[in-house]
Design an enzyme around this catalytic site. Structure first.
Site, PDB file in Angstrom:
ATOM      1  N   ASP A 145       0.747  -1.104  -0.060  1.00  0.00           N
ATOM      2  CA  ASP A 145       0.050  -0.002   0.077  1.00  0.00           C
ATOM      3  C   ASP A 145       0.757   1.373  -0.061  1.00  0.00           C
ATOM      4  O   ASP A 145       0.509   2.210  -0.748  1.00  0.00           O
ATOM      5  CB  ASP A 145      -0.733   0.254   1.141  1.00  0.00           C
ATOM      6  CG  ASP A 145      -1.665  -1.253   1.351  1.00  0.00           C
ATOM      7  OD1 ASP A 145      -2.351  -1.852   0.464  1.00  0.00           O
ATOM      8  OD2 ASP A 145      -1.795  -1.697   2.502  1.00  0.00           O
ATOM      9  N   HIS A 172      -5.052  -4.222   5.351  1.00  0.00           N
ATOM     10  CA  HIS A 172      -4.345  -4.357   4.117  1.00  0.00           C
ATOM     11  C   HIS A 172      -5.868  -4.341   3.247  1.00  0.00           C
ATOM     12  O   HIS A 172      -6.207  -5.656   2.848  1.00  0.00           O
ATOM     13  CB  HIS A 172      -3.448  -5.411   3.723  1.00  0.00           C
ATOM     14  CG  HIS A 172      -2.969  -5.577   2.175  1.00  0.00           C
ATOM     15  ND1 HIS A 172      -2.710  -4.468   1.511  1.00  0.00           N
ATOM     16  CD2 HIS A 172      -3.352  -6.596   1.423  1.00  0.00           C
ATOM     17  CE1 HIS A 172      -2.575  -4.987   0.210  1.00  0.00           C
ATOM     18  NE2 HIS A 172      -2.937  -6.280   0.061  1.00  0.00           N
TER      19      HIS A 172
HETATM   20  P1  NAI Z   1      -2.840 -18.307  -7.890  1.00  0.00           P
HETATM   21  O1  NAI Z   1      -4.403 -18.777  -7.967  1.00  0.00           O
HETATM   22  O2  NAI Z   1      -2.069 -17.827  -9.073  1.00  0.00           O
HETATM   23  O3  NAI Z   1      -2.031 -19.158  -6.911  1.00  0.00           O
HETATM   24  C1  NAI Z   1      -2.470 -19.764  -5.730  1.00  0.00           C
HETATM   25  C2  NAI Z   1      -1.649 -21.084  -5.608  1.00  0.00           C
HETATM   26  O4  NAI Z   1      -1.870 -21.634  -4.543  1.00  0.00           O
HETATM   27  C3  NAI Z   1      -2.147 -22.193  -6.740  1.00  0.00           C
HETATM   28  O5  NAI Z   1      -0.885 -22.525  -7.718  1.00  0.00           O
HETATM   29  C4  NAI Z   1      -2.699 -23.326  -5.916  1.00  0.00           C
HETATM   30  O6  NAI Z   1      -2.238 -24.604  -6.508  1.00  0.00           O
HETATM   31  C5  NAI Z   1      -1.837 -23.149  -4.557  1.00  0.00           C
HETATM   32  N1  NAI Z   1      -2.457 -23.854  -3.475  1.00  0.00           N
HETATM   33  C6  NAI Z   1      -3.667 -23.910  -3.074  1.00  0.00           C
HETATM   34  N2  NAI Z   1      -3.881 -24.481  -1.813  1.00  0.00           N
HETATM   35  C7  NAI Z   1      -2.605 -24.982  -1.562  1.00  0.00           C
HETATM   36  C8  NAI Z   1      -2.055 -25.668  -0.517  1.00  0.00           C
HETATM   37  N3  NAI Z   1      -2.862 -26.193   0.502  1.00  0.00           N
HETATM   38  N4  NAI Z   1      -0.541 -25.941  -0.601  1.00  0.00           N
HETATM   39  C9  NAI Z   1       0.069 -25.485  -1.480  1.00  0.00           C
HETATM   40  N5  NAI Z   1      -0.291 -24.741  -2.309  1.00  0.00           N
HETATM   41  C10 NAI Z   1      -1.514 -24.408  -2.568  1.00  0.00           C
HETATM   42  O7  NAI Z   1      -3.104 -16.945  -6.699  1.00  0.00           O
HETATM   43  P2  NAI Z   1      -2.161 -15.804  -6.740  1.00  0.00           P
HETATM   44  O8  NAI Z   1      -2.454 -14.590  -7.711  1.00  0.00           O
HETATM   45  O9  NAI Z   1      -0.753 -16.341  -6.869  1.00  0.00           O
HETATM   46  O10 NAI Z   1      -2.797 -15.182  -5.248  1.00  0.00           O
HETATM   47  C11 NAI Z   1      -2.173 -16.129  -4.180  1.00  0.00           C
HETATM   48  C12 NAI Z   1      -2.708 -15.257  -2.817  1.00  0.00           C
HETATM   49  O11 NAI Z   1      -2.045 -14.028  -2.562  1.00  0.00           O
HETATM   50  C13 NAI Z   1      -4.466 -14.976  -2.889  1.00  0.00           C
HETATM   51  O12 NAI Z   1      -4.895 -15.291  -1.681  1.00  0.00           O
HETATM   52  C14 NAI Z   1      -4.303 -13.619  -3.110  1.00  0.00           C
HETATM   53  O13 NAI Z   1      -5.441 -13.125  -2.666  1.00  0.00           O
HETATM   54  C15 NAI Z   1      -3.041 -13.118  -2.176  1.00  0.00           C
HETATM   55  N6  NAI Z   1      -2.128 -11.923  -2.614  1.00  0.00           N
HETATM   56  C16 NAI Z   1      -1.972 -11.283  -1.738  1.00  0.00           C
HETATM   57  C17 NAI Z   1      -1.578 -10.018  -1.764  1.00  0.00           C
HETATM   58  C18 NAI Z   1      -0.861  -8.881  -0.612  1.00  0.00           C
HETATM   59  O14 NAI Z   1      -0.942  -7.780  -0.868  1.00  0.00           O
HETATM   60  N7  NAI Z   1      -0.970  -9.586   0.689  1.00  0.00           N
HETATM   61  C19 NAI Z   1      -1.385  -9.380  -3.121  1.00  0.00           C
HETATM   62  C20 NAI Z   1      -1.770 -10.159  -4.172  1.00  0.00           C
HETATM   63  C21 NAI Z   1      -2.287 -11.448  -4.045  1.00  0.00           C
END
Ligand code: NAI
Length: 302
Positions: A145, A172
């Protein structure tokens, strides 16, 4: 070694940034083993072009995180059509809890960085589930942010982003608190450079920055992944960088039993120190609202 759990968009791009910064070797772990292996192979093939020597491995075997000094959790679901906020939180909480159990088993001395959203809630759940010291469990949110705030201030003024320093605290999410009074350009307070209308504009753009990207492309990737790498570097190299991090509070700022973004010193032991700022009554009130939002969500989830 750094392990990243979740080799999706954010996890794999964070791995690329960590390798480019030459911070550490990286192990990518995902329940989808082929995805993790594929991303690792692709990253390895990029190495000669972007000149990094770090080792990169992809696997679905959680025991491969053994001896990691830092574990970064980017595994989780994004909100899908028809899914309520609480549904998403419950789903991701389940995922985070199961991963934390593996971390406790295989990397009990690691630092644990949460990225999965809603990150303040996931950080608190991971803290409770792990039984780790609170300095070892923290979440990435506020620094992202803050960097977005910096970008919009620089754009408004037409100056280099490098010279802008700023701070955002709180959730956040929509109740985040951009701190105008702690933001400056090469030491000059932004209030003396921008009009009230301009300040309101950059603050509003900052608050909506994540959803503005999500509306256009479904999720955010490059900005969070870059920030994850900066945080990882601060920890692995013990750089004691000052940044807004979701941290479990025990009395600081008058709050307890919640993880929320506040400025901290981030170094080899994770959160080395929480910096308590003197806040104006108005800012304090906004932070109180932000804490209430998180606590309410935790309560709703039971
Ligand atoms: P994505 O869908 O591309 O990747 C998520 C991955 O997690 C997938 O490859 C899936 O197979 C894996 N996964 C699911 N359950 C699992 C488990 N039990 N063990 C291991 N792997 C597992 O999603 P993306 O875009 O990479 O986002 C991931 C997370 O990060 C989301 O929750 C999103 O909201 C969060 N996020 C947080 C941000 C922040 O500022 N804190 C910014 C951007 C995303």
């Amino acid at each position: 070694m750094i392990s990243i759990i979740g080799a999706g968009k954010v996890g794999s791009t964070a791995a690329f940034n960590i390798l480019r910064l030459r911070t550490s070797d990286v192990t990518l772990i995902d329940i989808d083993g082929n995805l993790a292996k594929g991303e690792a192979l692709d990253l390895m093939q990029a190495a000669p072009a972007v000149e990094f020597d770090g080792k990169i491995k992809g696997t679905d075997d959680f025991s491969q995180m053994e001896d990691s000094e830092l574990v970064i959790v980017t595994a989780g679901q994004a909100r899908q059509l028809g899914m309520s906020r609480i549904d998403l939180m419950s789903k991701n909480a389940k995922i985070v809890k199961s991963i934390v159990q593996e971390v406790v088993k295989y990397a009990p001395d690691s630092k644990l960085m949460l990225v999965t959203n809603p990150v303040d809630i996931m950080t608190y759940i991971a803290y409770k589930e792990s039984g780790f010291q609170r300095n070892c469990v923290f979440g990435m949110g506020n620094i992202l942010d803050t960097w977005r705030f910096r970008s919009y201030i620089a754009m408004e003024l037409g100056v280099s982003r490098e010279d802008v320093r700023a701070l955002v605290i709180g959730e956040h999410g929509d109740s985040m608190v951009p701190l105008v009074e702690f933001s400056s350009v090469s030491g000059i307070p932004i209030a003396s450079l921008l009009s009230k209308e301009q300040i309101d504009r950059v603050v509003n753009l900052t608050v909506s920055s994540g959803s503005d990207v999500i509306k256009l492309k479904g999720s955010t990737t490059y900005a969070p992944a870059a920030v994850i790498a900066i945080m990882a570097d601060a920890i692995v190299r013990g750089r004691n960088r000052v940044m807004g991090v979701s941290t479990v509070l025990q009395g600081e700022y008058g709050f307890s039993d919640v993880s929320i973004g506040v400025p901290v010193v981030l170094g080899r032991n994770g959160v080395e120190k929480i910096l308590e700022l003197e806040l104006t009554p108005k800012t304090k009130e906004r932070l109180e609202k932000s804490v209430a939002t998180i606590k309410e969500a935790l309560k709703e989830m039971g």
